[in-house]
Design a protein around this motif. Structure first.
Motif, PDB file in Angstrom:
ATOM      1  N   VAL A 126       1.665 -21.648  -0.630  1.00  0.00           N
ATOM      2  CA  VAL A 126       0.477 -20.825  -0.374  1.00  0.00           C
ATOM      3  C   VAL A 126       0.866 -19.543   0.358  1.00  0.00           C
ATOM      4  CG1 VAL A 126      -1.647 -20.696   0.996  1.00  0.00           C
ATOM      5  CG2 VAL A 126      -1.198 -22.699  -0.422  1.00  0.00           C
ATOM      6  N   LEU A 127       1.724 -19.676   1.361  1.00  0.00           N
ATOM      7  CA  LEU A 127       2.161 -18.499   2.106  1.00  0.00           C
ATOM      8  C   LEU A 127       2.892 -17.514   1.206  1.00  0.00           C
ATOM      9  CD1 LEU A 127       3.387 -20.130   5.425  1.00  0.00           C
ATOM     10  CD2 LEU A 127       1.570 -18.431   5.216  1.00  0.00           C
ATOM     11  N   LYS A 128       3.804 -18.016   0.412  1.00  0.00           N
ATOM     12  CA  LYS A 128       4.579 -17.150  -0.472  1.00  0.00           C
ATOM     13  C   LYS A 128       3.684 -16.421  -1.464  1.00  0.00           C
ATOM     14  CE  LYS A 128       8.453 -17.231  -3.750  1.00  0.00           C
ATOM     15  NZ  LYS A 128       9.477 -18.100  -4.421  1.00  0.00           N
ATOM     16  N   LYS A 129       2.679 -17.113  -1.936  1.00  0.00           N
ATOM     17  CA  LYS A 129       1.795 -16.553  -2.968  1.00  0.00           C
ATOM     18  C   LYS A 129       0.755 -15.601  -2.403  1.00  0.00           C
ATOM     19  CE  LYS A 129      -1.504 -17.987  -6.545  1.00  0.00           C
ATOM     20  NZ  LYS A 129      -2.168 -19.158  -7.190  1.00  0.00           N
ATOM     21  N   ASN A 130       0.283 -15.852  -1.180  1.00  0.00           N
ATOM     22  CA  ASN A 130      -0.916 -15.167  -0.708  1.00  0.00           C
ATOM     23  C   ASN A 130      -0.727 -14.171   0.429  1.00  0.00           C
ATOM     24  OD1 ASN A 130      -3.099 -16.394  -2.375  1.00  0.00           O
ATOM     25  ND2 ASN A 130      -2.357 -18.284  -1.437  1.00  0.00           N
ATOM     26  N   LEU A 131       0.458 -14.084   1.014  1.00  0.00           N
ATOM     27  CA  LEU A 131       0.636 -13.098   2.073  1.00  0.00           C
ATOM     28  C   LEU A 131       0.483 -11.672   1.565  1.00  0.00           C
ATOM     29  CD1 LEU A 131       3.499 -14.520   4.331  1.00  0.00           C
ATOM     30  CD2 LEU A 131       1.029 -14.554   4.700  1.00  0.00           C
ATOM     31  N   SER A 132       0.644 -11.473   0.260  1.00  0.00           N
ATOM     32  CA  SER A 132       0.439 -10.143  -0.320  1.00  0.00           C
ATOM     33  C   SER A 132      -1.000  -9.669  -0.107  1.00  0.00           C
ATOM     34  CB  SER A 132       0.756 -10.153  -1.811  1.00  0.00           C
ATOM     35  OG  SER A 132      -0.105 -11.043  -2.507  1.00  0.00           O
ATOM     36  N   ARG A 133      -1.933 -10.604   0.094  1.00  0.00           N
ATOM     37  CA  ARG A 133      -3.322 -10.221   0.362  1.00  0.00           C
ATOM     38  C   ARG A 133      -3.419  -9.479   1.687  1.00  0.00           C
ATOM     39  NH1 ARG A 133      -1.980 -13.035  -4.098  1.00  0.00           N
ATOM     40  NH2 ARG A 133      -3.794 -13.943  -5.165  1.00  0.00           N
ATOM     41  N   LEU A 134      -2.625  -9.924   2.665  1.00  0.00           N
ATOM     42  CA  LEU A 134      -2.615  -9.232   3.952  1.00  0.00           C
ATOM     43  C   LEU A 134      -1.911  -7.881   3.845  1.00  0.00           C
ATOM     44  CD1 LEU A 134      -1.960 -12.224   6.371  1.00  0.00           C
ATOM     45  CD2 LEU A 134      -4.055 -10.889   6.139  1.00  0.00           C
ATOM     46  N   ASP A 135      -0.924  -7.785   2.957  1.00  0.00           N
ATOM     47  CA  ASP A 135      -0.294  -6.487   2.699  1.00  0.00           C
ATOM     48  C   ASP A 135      -1.335  -5.501   2.172  1.00  0.00           C
ATOM     49  OD1 ASP A 135       2.162  -7.575   3.391  1.00  0.00           O
ATOM     50  OD2 ASP A 135       2.732  -8.000   1.313  1.00  0.00           O
ATOM     51  N   HIS A 136      -2.141  -5.968   1.224  1.00  0.00           N
ATOM     52  CA  HIS A 136      -3.193  -5.135   0.647  1.00  0.00           C
ATOM     53  C   HIS A 136      -4.198  -4.716   1.712  1.00  0.00           C
ATOM     54  CE1 HIS A 136      -6.369  -3.727  -1.999  1.00  0.00           C
ATOM     55  NE2 HIS A 136      -7.188  -4.654  -1.536  1.00  0.00           N
ATOM     56  N   LEU A 137      -4.599  -5.650   2.546  1.00  0.00           N
ATOM     57  CA  LEU A 137      -5.555  -5.353   3.605  1.00  0.00           C
ATOM     58  C   LEU A 137      -4.971  -4.358   4.599  1.00  0.00           C
ATOM     59  CD1 LEU A 137      -8.311  -6.029   4.900  1.00  0.00           C
ATOM     60  CD2 LEU A 137      -7.155  -7.884   6.137  1.00  0.00           C
ATOM     61  N   ASP A 138      -3.703  -4.536   4.951  1.00  0.00           N
ATOM     62  CA  ASP A 138      -3.047  -3.631   5.891  1.00  0.00           C
ATOM     63  C   ASP A 138      -3.023  -2.205   5.352  1.00  0.00           C
ATOM     64  OD1 ASP A 138      -1.493  -3.857   8.515  1.00  0.00           O
ATOM     65  OD2 ASP A 138      -0.110  -2.675   7.294  1.00  0.00           O
ATOM     66  N   ASN A 139      -2.727  -2.065   4.079  1.00  0.00           N
ATOM     67  CA  ASN A 139      -2.718  -0.736   3.465  1.00  0.00           C
ATOM     68  C   ASN A 139      -4.103  -0.105   3.516  1.00  0.00           C
ATOM     69  OD1 ASN A 139       0.025  -0.702   2.773  1.00  0.00           O
ATOM     70  ND2 ASN A 139      -0.340  -1.759   0.829  1.00  0.00           N
ATOM     71  N   HIS A 140      -5.123  -0.906   3.276  1.00  0.00           N
ATOM     72  CA  HIS A 140      -6.486  -0.371   3.262  1.00  0.00           C
ATOM     73  C   HIS A 140      -6.930   0.071   4.657  1.00  0.00           C
ATOM     74  CE1 HIS A 140     -10.661   0.141   2.050  1.00  0.00           C
ATOM     75  NE2 HIS A 140     -11.019  -0.568   3.119  1.00  0.00           N
ATOM     76  N   LEU A 141      -6.518  -0.658   5.690  1.00  0.00           N
ATOM     77  CA  LEU A 141      -7.006  -0.394   7.043  1.00  0.00           C
ATOM     78  C   LEU A 141      -6.247   0.704   7.782  1.00  0.00           C
ATOM     79  CD1 LEU A 141      -7.793  -4.016   8.283  1.00  0.00           C
ATOM     80  CD2 LEU A 141      -9.432  -2.215   7.700  1.00  0.00           C
TER      81      LEU A 141
END
Length: 214
Positions: A126-141
Motif C-alpha cells: 500500500v505504501l509503495k503504491k499510494n505515497l505518490s498521492r502525497l507527492d501530488h498533494l505536496d505539489n498542489h499545496l
C-alpha cells in the motif's frame, strides 16, 4: 442537528466545519468497537446499519451518511461561513478534492496502514503504491494556503486525515514539506485546534475504556 462521531475519526471533519460555521449541534459519541452511542446507550446500528461515522441527522430529521455528502451539506446549510464554493467549475473542484481525500488518502492509504490486523506485506505494498498521492498533494499545496482559494470543507477533511500521521510512523510528513507546512498552519486554526483538542481527550478515554474491557 445530531452528529454521530467517533473521536479523531473522519467525522472530525464535520465537527471542524460546524465550528467554522458557528453552528449548534448535538455531538453523539459512537464507540467504534461496540457501536454503542455513549450518550444514551443505544445501538448506533439502529441509526446507520453499517455502523459508520459520520452520520448526520438534520434539523428536519433526515439522515445523511458519507463524509463528502455531509460536508457539502454543511457548506450549503451555512453559506455565510463560506465553506463551499459557487456553482460550476468551482464546485466541481471542491467535489474533486473531497473525492481525492476520501478515496486516495483516507481509504487508499491510511485505512490499510492503520489496520492492526493487516499483514505487513500488504501495508508495504500500500505504501509503495499510494505515497505518490502525497507527492501530488505536496505539489498542489506549494505556494497555496488551502486546497482552493479559501478554507473549505475539503480542508476540514484533509487536515483530519493528515492528523492520522501521528499514528502511522511509515508516513513522515518531513518528506512532503508543503503538506507539513499546510498541516501545521491549519492545526493552529481555532476551529481545528478546538476540535482536535476536544476529541483527543475523548480518544484517550476511549482507549482506557477498551483496555479496561479487554
Amino acid at each position: 442537528m445530531d452528529l454521530y462521531f467517533s473521536p479523531l475519526a473522519c467525522s472530525l471533519a464535520t465537527r471542524i466545519a460546524l465550528y467554522e460555521a458557528g453552528a449548534k449541534a448535538n455531538y453523539l459519541e459512537v464507540d467504534p468497537k461496540t457501536k454503542i452511542v455513549l450518550n444514551d446507550g443505544s445501538d448506533f446500528r439502529a441509526v446507520n446499519p453499517l455502523g459508520l461515522v459520520p452520520t448526520l441527522r438534520t434539523d428536519d430529521g433526515d439522515l445523511l451518511t458519507e463524509n463528502a455528502a455531509i460536508l457539502q451539506y454543511v457548506a450549503d446549510r451555512f453559506p455565510q461561513a463560506k465553506l463551499g464554493t459557487g456553482p460550476g467549475m468551482d464546485r466541481s473542484r471542491l467535489h474533486q478534492w473531497l473525492c481525492f481525500i476520501g478515496t486516495e488518502l483516507h481509504k487508499g492509504l491510511f485505512i490499510p496502514i492503520l489496520d492492526k490486523t493487516a499483514p505487513e506485506e500488504m501495508k508495504a505494498h500500500v505504501l509503495k503504491k499510494n505515497l505518490s498521492r502525497l507527492d501530488h498533494l505536496d505539489n498542489h499545496l506549494r505556494d497555496r494556503d488551502y486546497l482552493l482559494d479559501h478554507f473549505t470543507v475539503a480542508d476540514a477533511y484533509l487536515v483530519t486525515v493528515i492528523n492520522w500521521t501521528m499514528a502511522t510512523p511509515p508516513v513522515q510528513l518531513a518528506k512532503w514539506p508543503a503538506v507539513k507546512t499546510y498541516y501545521e498552519r491549519l492545526r493552529a486554526r481555532p476551529s481545528v485546534a478546538r476540535a482536535i483538542a476536544e476529541e483527543f481527550e475523548l480518544y484517550k478515554a476511549e482507549l482506557a475504556r477498551h483496555k479496561a474491557a479487554a
